[in-house]
Enzyme design. Sequence first.
Site, PDB file in Angstrom:
ATOM      1  N   TYR A  48      -4.698   3.717   8.012  1.00 39.36           N
ATOM      2  CA  TYR A  48      -6.070   3.195   8.026  1.00 39.36           C
ATOM      3  C   TYR A  48      -6.800   3.562   9.314  1.00 39.36           C
ATOM      4  O   TYR A  48      -6.684   4.678   9.789  1.00 39.36           O
ATOM      5  CB  TYR A  48      -6.063   1.673   7.777  1.00 39.36           C
ATOM      6  CG  TYR A  48      -5.295   1.348   6.537  1.00 39.36           C
ATOM      7  CD1 TYR A  48      -5.786   1.722   5.296  1.00 39.36           C
ATOM      8  CD2 TYR A  48      -4.048   0.751   6.600  1.00 39.36           C
ATOM      9  CE1 TYR A  48      -5.071   1.477   4.149  1.00 39.36           C
ATOM     10  CE2 TYR A  48      -3.322   0.509   5.454  1.00 39.36           C
ATOM     11  CZ  TYR A  48      -3.836   0.879   4.239  1.00 39.36           C
ATOM     12  OH  TYR A  48      -3.128   0.656   3.111  1.00 39.36           O
TER      13      TYR A  48
ATOM     14  N   LYS B  10       0.634   3.419  -2.964  1.00 42.14           N
ATOM     15  CA  LYS B  10      -0.562   4.251  -3.227  1.00 42.14           C
ATOM     16  C   LYS B  10      -0.223   5.741  -3.250  1.00 42.14           C
ATOM     17  O   LYS B  10      -0.865   6.520  -3.957  1.00 42.14           O
ATOM     18  CB  LYS B  10      -1.642   3.962  -2.173  1.00 42.14           C
ATOM     19  CG  LYS B  10      -2.228   2.544  -2.270  1.00 42.14           C
ATOM     20  CD  LYS B  10      -3.096   2.206  -1.054  1.00 42.14           C
ATOM     21  CE  LYS B  10      -3.642   0.780  -1.134  1.00 42.14           C
ATOM     22  NZ  LYS B  10      -4.354   0.372   0.091  1.00 42.14           N
TER      23      LYS B  10
ATOM     24  N   VAL C  61       1.145  -4.074   3.783  1.00 43.53           N
ATOM     25  CA  VAL C  61       1.075  -5.410   4.375  1.00 43.53           C
ATOM     26  C   VAL C  61       2.318  -6.257   4.099  1.00 43.53           C
ATOM     27  O   VAL C  61       2.444  -7.355   4.635  1.00 43.53           O
ATOM     28  CB  VAL C  61      -0.202  -6.196   3.957  1.00 43.53           C
ATOM     29  CG1 VAL C  61      -1.447  -5.606   4.583  1.00 43.53           C
ATOM     30  CG2 VAL C  61      -0.333  -6.291   2.448  1.00 43.53           C
TER      31      VAL C  61
ATOM     32  N   SER D 200       0.802  -1.237   0.000  1.00 42.99           N
ATOM     33  CA  SER D 200       0.000   0.000   0.000  1.00 42.99           C
ATOM     34  C   SER D 200       0.834   1.286   0.000  1.00 42.99           C
ATOM     35  O   SER D 200       0.281   2.363  -0.234  1.00 42.99           O
ATOM     36  CB  SER D 200      -0.926   0.016   1.211  1.00 42.99           C
ATOM     37  OG  SER D 200      -1.968  -0.897   1.014  1.00 42.99           O
TER      38      SER D 200
HETATM   39  O1  DON Z   1      -4.771  -4.828  -2.020  1.00 45.50           O
HETATM   40  C1  DON Z   1      -4.236  -5.383  -1.081  1.00 45.50           C
HETATM   41  O2  DON Z   1      -4.883  -5.983  -0.238  1.00 45.50           O
HETATM   42  C2  DON Z   1      -2.712  -5.307  -0.946  1.00 45.50           C
HETATM   43  N1  DON Z   1      -2.117  -5.402  -2.231  1.00 45.50           N
HETATM   44  C3  DON Z   1      -2.311  -4.021  -0.305  1.00 45.50           C
HETATM   45  C4  DON Z   1      -2.925  -3.811   1.057  1.00 45.50           C
HETATM   46  C5  DON Z   1      -2.053  -3.110   2.019  1.00 45.50           C
HETATM   47  O3  DON Z   1      -0.858  -3.050   1.893  1.00 45.50           O
HETATM   48  C6  DON Z   1      -2.732  -2.597   3.218  1.00 45.50           C
HETATM   49  N2  DON Z   1      -1.750  -1.963   4.087  1.00 45.50           N
HETATM   50  N3  DON Z   1      -1.463  -2.104   5.202  1.00 45.50           N
END
Ligand code: DON
Length: 338
Positions: free
Chosen positions: A274, A100, A292, A97
């Site tokens: 978040y 982003k 993540v 993320s």
């Molecule tokens: O879309 C997803 O679920 C992952 N590619 C990215 C989510 C993420 O990194 C949330 N962050 N903490």
Amino acid sequence: MKHIFYLCIIFFSLTNTCFTQTRKENTIVINKNEQNINDLLSTIWEESQTYISKGQVADYIPELSKANKNLVGIAIIDNKGKLYTKGDTQNKFTIQSISKVIALMIAVNERGESYIFERMGYYGTNAPFNSFDEIQTQNKPLNPMMNAGAIVTTSLILGKKEEAYLKILKMIRFITKNESITINQAVYLSEKKTGNRNRGMFYLLKNYGLFEAEDEESLNNYFRQCSIEVNAEDLAKIGYFFAHDCTRFDGDKTYYNPEMSKLINSIMLTCGMYDYSGEYSRKVGFPSKSGVGGGIMGVVPGKYGIGTFNPSLDNHGNSVPGIYIMESLSKKLDLSIF
Ligand code: DON
């Protein structure tokens, strides 16, 4: 005349002595600061180890479950571009993320802020990163850091097929001055295969007319951008970029844009962590973004860029040791912007 000559000699030798002492003192202070930061990183790094057992490695993307929970890396770049590191700062992990914010920068550069934010909000959130809630209540995502907003953002970057992803990759390589950065193909394929929740979101967002898409390529670009591999030092360099009005850590001003860093930093502060963003803002107090894969990128405006890595995550999807490290650095170096 003789007196004046002797007076001059006394004056010059005195001022020179003072100057040398001041310089010596400064040198000592600078060296002491460097030593202090290195000592501080070592202490915080040691302490952070006890937090590893408090989290779990992400396994909803099967390939991520292979991560080594015991790796901890801390990297900081100061306002002069000097890098300090401790621990596993060379180990690669997927950016997830944190990508982003780069996608948002590119989309806003291409389309303008109002075009992007007509299609998503500036809201914070009390919902997890993969929440659908906001789409149903608002007909658009709450913000560009949640998956929904990030899928819209990447879909709004101009270009066909892989172009949006390639722009994001190119920008990350530029900011970090690291041309070796590339995609982890296994993570990408794993996300693509199992990312049905994101896929469902993609079609719902498309249904609301938030972007045009003939196929799933822009969703794939979102999966691709999340699968770009970086290390903690790369994250510190991205943090430095947004801490210094989009100036690279070596002083390169190709993308210099104080308005852009203000936008990105304010978004990160309100929703970069978040549904933990409010508490994080109180306890840490500077804009940050988690992923993540285990990374957290921190921005201390005008001062430091910070990158941490450890893949043991809490139930918000944030690294537990990473949060501890950010909190400790903030307290010890007085980094809260408030
Ligand atoms: O879309 C997803 O679920 C992952 N590619 C990215 C989510 C993420 O990194 C949330 N962050 N903490």
